[in-house]
Design a protein around this motif. Structure first.
Motif, PDB file in Angstrom:
ATOM      1  N   GLY A 155       8.369  34.002 -27.804  1.00 29.36           N
ATOM      2  CA  GLY A 155       8.509  35.194 -28.624  1.00 29.36           C
ATOM      3  C   GLY A 155       9.726  36.020 -28.249  1.00 29.36           C
ATOM      4  N   THR A 156      10.326  36.645 -29.226  1.00 24.74           N
ATOM      5  CA  THR A 156      11.447  37.555 -29.006  1.00 24.74           C
ATOM      6  C   THR A 156      11.241  38.772 -29.902  1.00 24.74           C
ATOM      7  OG1 THR A 156      12.862  36.643 -30.760  1.00 24.74           O
ATOM      8  CG2 THR A 156      12.958  35.561 -28.598  1.00 24.74           C
ATOM      9  N   SER A 157      12.248  39.621 -29.957  1.00 26.22           N
ATOM     10  CA  SER A 157      12.141  40.799 -30.821  1.00 26.22           C
ATOM     11  C   SER A 157      12.128  40.425 -32.293  1.00 26.22           C
ATOM     12  CB  SER A 157      13.308  41.755 -30.548  1.00 26.22           C
ATOM     13  OG  SER A 157      14.552  41.105 -30.799  1.00 26.22           O
ATOM     14  N   THR A 158      12.535  39.189 -32.608  1.00 28.97           N
ATOM     15  CA  THR A 158      12.542  38.739 -34.004  1.00 28.97           C
ATOM     16  C   THR A 158      11.669  37.510 -34.243  1.00 28.97           C
ATOM     17  OG1 THR A 158      14.538  37.416 -33.588  1.00 28.97           O
ATOM     18  CG2 THR A 158      14.854  39.662 -34.420  1.00 28.97           C
ATOM     19  N   VAL A 159      11.188  36.866 -33.175  1.00 24.59           N
ATOM     20  CA  VAL A 159      10.341  35.678 -33.299  1.00 24.59           C
ATOM     21  C   VAL A 159       8.910  36.051 -32.933  1.00 24.59           C
ATOM     22  CG1 VAL A 159       9.873  33.345 -32.468  1.00 24.59           C
ATOM     23  CG2 VAL A 159      12.234  34.105 -32.790  1.00 24.59           C
TER      24      VAL A 159
END
Length: 308
Positions: free
Chosen positions: A219-223
């Motif tokens: 996970g990321t800030s967009t995923v």
């Protein structure tokens, strides 16, 4: 003389003067939203990280198949090709398919991917050796005093999955909380309970059908981080009608189910105590025993209920 006074129907068909007869009990119509989670029960311990890792290991295989289309005499052939020559060792007792014949492996040629056997070992009835015949190892018979064979082993593999955030928003106005609701004592608590049930239903679906992102699964800030479901982990024992000897019926049959269970058991010798299916397959499985189902009276004793 017809009635001329005021009646319940006097104000019109909509009965505007009559209070509605609304039950204060709002029923839950789907008590089996999460059958798999109910069967598995609560987790032994809570998750303490967004990533979960575990190790898996397998036993050495104990079967292979004949891989030789050039066999001239199926009843007497002693050297033939096999699909996985690394399975066999000299001294293995091998059952020839579903026949009674037991063969003794006397030599293994890893370069040519062939094995040499003694047919009809121990006086067993000879069978036939044909291409794609399953060969199952009964066990290995070592010679007393012989040197140990080369060690064989499997390598453990690391598996990983990620946690997923399930969320739902509940918002109720102060006026909504203040008014008296029909069938609901507290609108906020009711909405929280309903959304929680929906989240648990989504969790059940994700446990079965979930898929992780192709990149950045952490996970990321967009995923968005999503969990892998059971189906995405299954890479073996996937059965398709009409493929690799699996019955071609397009609806689930007892023969298909028994073959799948037997194949899995032969590979793992594990106990299969749970089958996860949809409603259509569940009804099909119920019909497997419908012909042998019997009903008995709830009570075997009777008495005269008529007094004299």
């Amino acid at each position: 003389m017809p009635f001329s006074g005021k009646a319940t129907y006097s104000a019109g068909a909509t009965l505007p003067e009559i209070a509605e007869d609304v039950s204060d009990l709002i029923a839950i119509n789907s008590p089996h939203d999460t059958p798999l989670l109910d069967a598995l029960g609560d987790a032994a311990r809570p998750a303490r990280s967004t990533v979960h890792e575990w190790l898996e290991d397998t036993l050495l295989p104990n079967e292979s198949t004949v891989d030789d289309a050039s066999i001239a005499n199926p009843a007497t052939e002693t050297t033939f090709g096999v699909a996985d020559v690394g399975v066999f060792r000299a001294g293995d007792l091998v059952r020839n398919g579903d026949s009674e014949e037991i063969m003794l492996v006397t030599a293994v040629n890893t370069g040519a991917a062939t094995i040499t056997v003694t047919r009809a070992y121990g006086g067993t009835t000879v069978g036939t050796i044909v291409d794609d015949r399953v060969l199952r190892i009964v066990g290995n018979a070592a010679l007393e005093g012989a040197d140990a064979d080369s060690a064989r082993f499997t390598a453990r593999s690391r598996k990983v999955n990620y946690t997923q955030i399930f969320s739902a928003t509940v918002e109720v106005s102060g006026s909504e909380l203040a008014v008296r609701q029909i069938g609901v004592a507290d609108e906020l608590e009711y909405q929280k309970a309903q959304r929680t049930r929906e989240l648990i239903r989504d969790l059940e679906n994700s446990v079965i059908n979930g898929v992780a992102p192709a990149s950045d699964p952490q996970g990321t800030s967009t995923v968005r981080r999503s969990m892998r479901g059971l189906l995405s982990f299954i890479s073996t024992h996937v059965f398709e009608p009409g493929v690799d000897g699996f019955p071609a019926d397009t609806t689930l049959t007892e023969e298909q189910l028994n073959l799948a269970l037997r194949t899995i058991w032969n590979s793992s010798a594990g106990t299969i105590d749970l089958i996860v299916v949809g409603g259509t397959q569940k009804r099909a499985i119920n019909q497997f025993v419908a012909s042998s189902r019997r009903f008995t009276p709830a009570s075997d004793s009777f008495k005269d209920m008529v007094s004299t």
